[in-house]
Design an enzyme around this catalytic site. Structure first.
Site, PDB file in Angstrom:
ATOM      1  N   CYS A  65       0.835  -1.204   0.000  1.00  0.00           N
ATOM      2  CA  CYS A  65       0.000   0.000   0.000  1.00  0.00           C
ATOM      3  C   CYS A  65       0.870   1.254   0.000  1.00  0.00           C
ATOM      4  O   CYS A  65       1.870   1.330   0.713  1.00  0.00           O
ATOM      5  CB  CYS A  65      -0.908  -0.001   1.233  1.00  0.00           C
ATOM      6  SG  CYS A  65      -2.027   1.414   1.292  1.00  0.00           S
ATOM      7  N   CYS A  69      -0.250   4.850   6.930  1.00  0.00           N
ATOM      8  CA  CYS A  69      -0.983   4.685   8.187  1.00  0.00           C
ATOM      9  C   CYS A  69      -0.104   3.936   9.201  1.00  0.00           C
ATOM     10  O   CYS A  69       0.313   2.808   8.962  1.00  0.00           O
ATOM     11  CB  CYS A  69      -2.275   3.925   7.948  1.00  0.00           C
ATOM     12  SG  CYS A  69      -3.324   4.659   6.665  1.00  0.00           S
ATOM     13  N   CYS A  72      -0.668   0.179  10.358  1.00  0.00           N
ATOM     14  CA  CYS A  72      -0.932  -0.861   9.362  1.00  0.00           C
ATOM     15  C   CYS A  72       0.313  -1.610   8.918  1.00  0.00           C
ATOM     16  O   CYS A  72       1.316  -1.011   8.536  1.00  0.00           O
ATOM     17  CB  CYS A  72      -1.614  -0.226   8.145  1.00  0.00           C
ATOM     18  SG  CYS A  72      -2.076  -1.420   6.888  1.00  0.00           S
ATOM     19  N   CYS A 109     -17.082  -9.236   3.798  1.00  0.00           N
ATOM     20  CA  CYS A 109     -16.418  -7.947   3.665  1.00  0.00           C
ATOM     21  C   CYS A 109     -15.238  -8.091   2.721  1.00  0.00           C
ATOM     22  O   CYS A 109     -14.300  -8.837   3.005  1.00  0.00           O
ATOM     23  CB  CYS A 109     -15.934  -7.457   5.025  1.00  0.00           C
ATOM     24  SG  CYS A 109     -17.270  -7.320   6.232  1.00  0.00           S
ATOM     25  N   CYS A 142     -20.126  -6.213   1.764  1.00  0.00           N
ATOM     26  CA  CYS A 142     -19.596  -4.895   2.111  1.00  0.00           C
ATOM     27  C   CYS A 142     -18.240  -4.744   1.434  1.00  0.00           C
ATOM     28  O   CYS A 142     -17.401  -5.642   1.516  1.00  0.00           O
ATOM     29  CB  CYS A 142     -19.448  -4.762   3.623  1.00  0.00           C
ATOM     30  SG  CYS A 142     -18.747  -3.174   4.170  1.00  0.00           S
ATOM     31  N   CYS A 202     -20.562   1.892   6.882  1.00  0.00           N
ATOM     32  CA  CYS A 202     -19.901   1.177   7.970  1.00  0.00           C
ATOM     33  C   CYS A 202     -18.632   1.942   8.292  1.00  0.00           C
ATOM     34  O   CYS A 202     -17.780   2.115   7.423  1.00  0.00           O
ATOM     35  CB  CYS A 202     -19.590  -0.252   7.516  1.00  0.00           C
ATOM     36  SG  CYS A 202     -18.549  -1.200   8.657  1.00  0.00           S
ATOM     37  N   ARG A 272     -19.643  -3.567  16.186  1.00  0.00           N
ATOM     38  CA  ARG A 272     -18.917  -4.797  15.841  1.00  0.00           C
ATOM     39  C   ARG A 272     -17.569  -4.821  16.539  1.00  0.00           C
ATOM     40  O   ARG A 272     -16.794  -3.866  16.452  1.00  0.00           O
ATOM     41  CB  ARG A 272     -18.705  -4.854  14.328  1.00  0.00           C
ATOM     42  CG  ARG A 272     -18.017  -6.124  13.849  1.00  0.00           C
ATOM     43  CD  ARG A 272     -17.840  -6.107  12.347  1.00  0.00           C
ATOM     44  NE  ARG A 272     -19.091  -5.751  11.707  1.00  0.00           N
ATOM     45  CZ  ARG A 272     -19.170  -5.093  10.539  1.00  0.00           C
ATOM     46  NH1 ARG A 272     -18.072  -4.744   9.910  1.00  0.00           N
ATOM     47  NH2 ARG A 272     -20.346  -4.810  10.032  1.00  0.00           N
TER      48      ARG A 272
END
Length: 437
Positions: A65, A69, A72, A109, A142, A202, A272
């Site tokens: 990626c 972040c 992560c 998901c 999702c 979400c 969740r």
């Protein structure tokens, strides 16, 4: 305790607590944690009974990626030993989803690492959505693909997606300390795009990144302003090879207080428990079911959860039941409003449910939850990530358990995080085990 009685009354009326009340929940002592759970549990049962919704994560593209972040393991410059691969084909993704659906999951998901999808990526995911829905009647899908460009949410909706995840992760005031390659406002914009396109929004948070109580309350109030239908709560897994690798701050009691505060602020929303529950709640996971009405089944994006059967046994032993495919997750007032394109909680005399009283720019959720930090159905999540055992075509739960540094028992104050009890396994190179093995 007067505070808890007040919060229960407000939760049953879907009335927003004050910031001071939300902060007071986080400030309660470990001695009071069972009282806090019991109070928030009354609100949870009012709107969701004893049902637990199961979600299953399929990691469509892992690692590499370009975003930074800090939480992560898939971030730019990450040295974490994780599995990396490009896009799964639709039939591979559908096969991976089948394992979770067989275990009782009703939502799949679909997560992909990266800043956001290209139009070609949206086409690819659209074919994957079709493949999954063609083979599994009634399944919810999702998508969690990062920042959306204009028109992409509408295309995903047309392809059959039911929801879109993008987590806020932390407060607006501290967001720049966690990520520099995009902004908090970018995340809010994506949640709004998804909502406007008719996708169920979400959006959630990551706890345990060194934030203050004020930061946690800020992000949860911001989420309520955005009015998502589901709020994943992730607990940071400080994965080796990331900037937050030493951030071991959470105790099981702290996690329960965070979940209770979220339930009081968003009483009628699907809360969740996402990434990090096995690592930080440990043997107190069953208590968390009295607060949250939704969990991920199995593994996460780049770390492993407990076995799916263990999750099912835990739910049954705690006196809860798995939500059936034909049951509607949200309370009737929210489900009806969502079907009409609205939210379901605005318009109450008392200020509405998740979404009332907050500035227009207030908040939203975010997308990558992964940095081991948690992750719910959220985009790039991994360290907390959110999700299920197995998403890669070839898998590999890392080469063995990785434990946090041990701390001598005598050097620890009561209520302090027990890193010597924390173990987690990474999904990475080193074994030939298939996902969900």
């Amino acid at each position: 305790m007067d505070l808890l009685n007040t919060l229960v009354d407000k939760g049953l009326r879907r009335e927003l607590p004050t910031r001071e009340e939300a902060l007071a929940v986080l400030a309660t002592s470990d001695d009071d944690v069972l009282d806090v759970v019991a109070a928030a549990g009354r609100v949870r049962r009012q709107w969701f009974g004893r049902r637990v919704k199961l979600n299953y994560l399929v990691n469509l593209k892992s690692g590499l990626c370009p975003e930074d972040c800090s939480y992560c393991s898939q971030r730019l410059g990450s040295k974490a030993d994780i599995l990396k691969y490009t896009w799964l084909k639709p039939d591979q993704a559908s096969e991976a989803a089948a394992a979770g659906l067989a275990g009782g999951a009703k939502r799949v998901c679909l997560v992909a690492s990266g800043r956001g999808p290209t139009d070609r990526d949206v086409d690819r995911v659209s074919r994957t959505i079709k493949a999954i829905k063609d083979q599994n009647e009634g399944v919810e899908v999702c998508a969690c693909l990062g920042l959306l460009s204009d028109g992409q949410a509408e295309r995903l909706r047309e392809a059959g997606a039911d929801a879109y995840n993008h987590n806020l992760n932390t407060s607006e005031g501290t967001y720049g300390e966690i990520t520099t390659t995009h902004t908090y406002a970018d995340r809010v914009d994506t949640v709004r795009k998804a909502h406007a396109a008719g996708l169920s929004p979400c959006s959630g948070l990551i706890a345990g990144m060194g934030e203050t109580d004020e930061d946690l309350v800020d992000v949860v109030f911001a989420l309520r302003a955005l009015d998502p239908d589901s709020v994943p709560v992730n607990f940071l897994i400080p994965m080796e090879g990331t900037p937050l690798a030493q951030e071991w701050h959470l105790t099981p009691q702290r996690c329960l207080r965070v979940l209770a505060m979220v339930r009081f602020v968003c009483p009628d929303v699907e809360v969740r428990i996402a990434g990090g529950r096995e690592v930080h709640l440990r043997t107190l996971q069953p208590l968390a079911l009295h607060l949250a009405n939704s969990i991920f089944l199995g593994d996460y994006l780049t770390s492993e959860g407990q076995a799916g059967q263990a999750d099912l046994d835990m739910i049954a032993d705690a006196g809860f039941e798995v939500e059936g495919a034909g049951e509607t997750t949200l309370p009737r007032h929210r489900a009806t409003a969502a079907a009409q394109g609205g939210c379901g909680s605005h318009g109450d005399a008392d200020g509405g449910g998740c979404g009332a009283h907050a500035g227009a720019d207030g908040g939203g959720c975010g997308s990558h939850v992964d940095g081991d930090g948690g992750g719910g159905c959220g985009a790039r999540g991994d360290g907390g990530e959110g999700g299920v055992r197995g998403s890669a075509p070839v898998a590999a739960p890392a080469s063995g358990p990785a434990a946090a540094p041990a701390v001598p028992a005598g050097a620890r104050a009561a209520g302090e995080a027990r890193t010597d009890l924390v173990t987690f396994r990474r999904r990475g190179a080193g074994t030939d085990l298939a996902p969900n093995a």
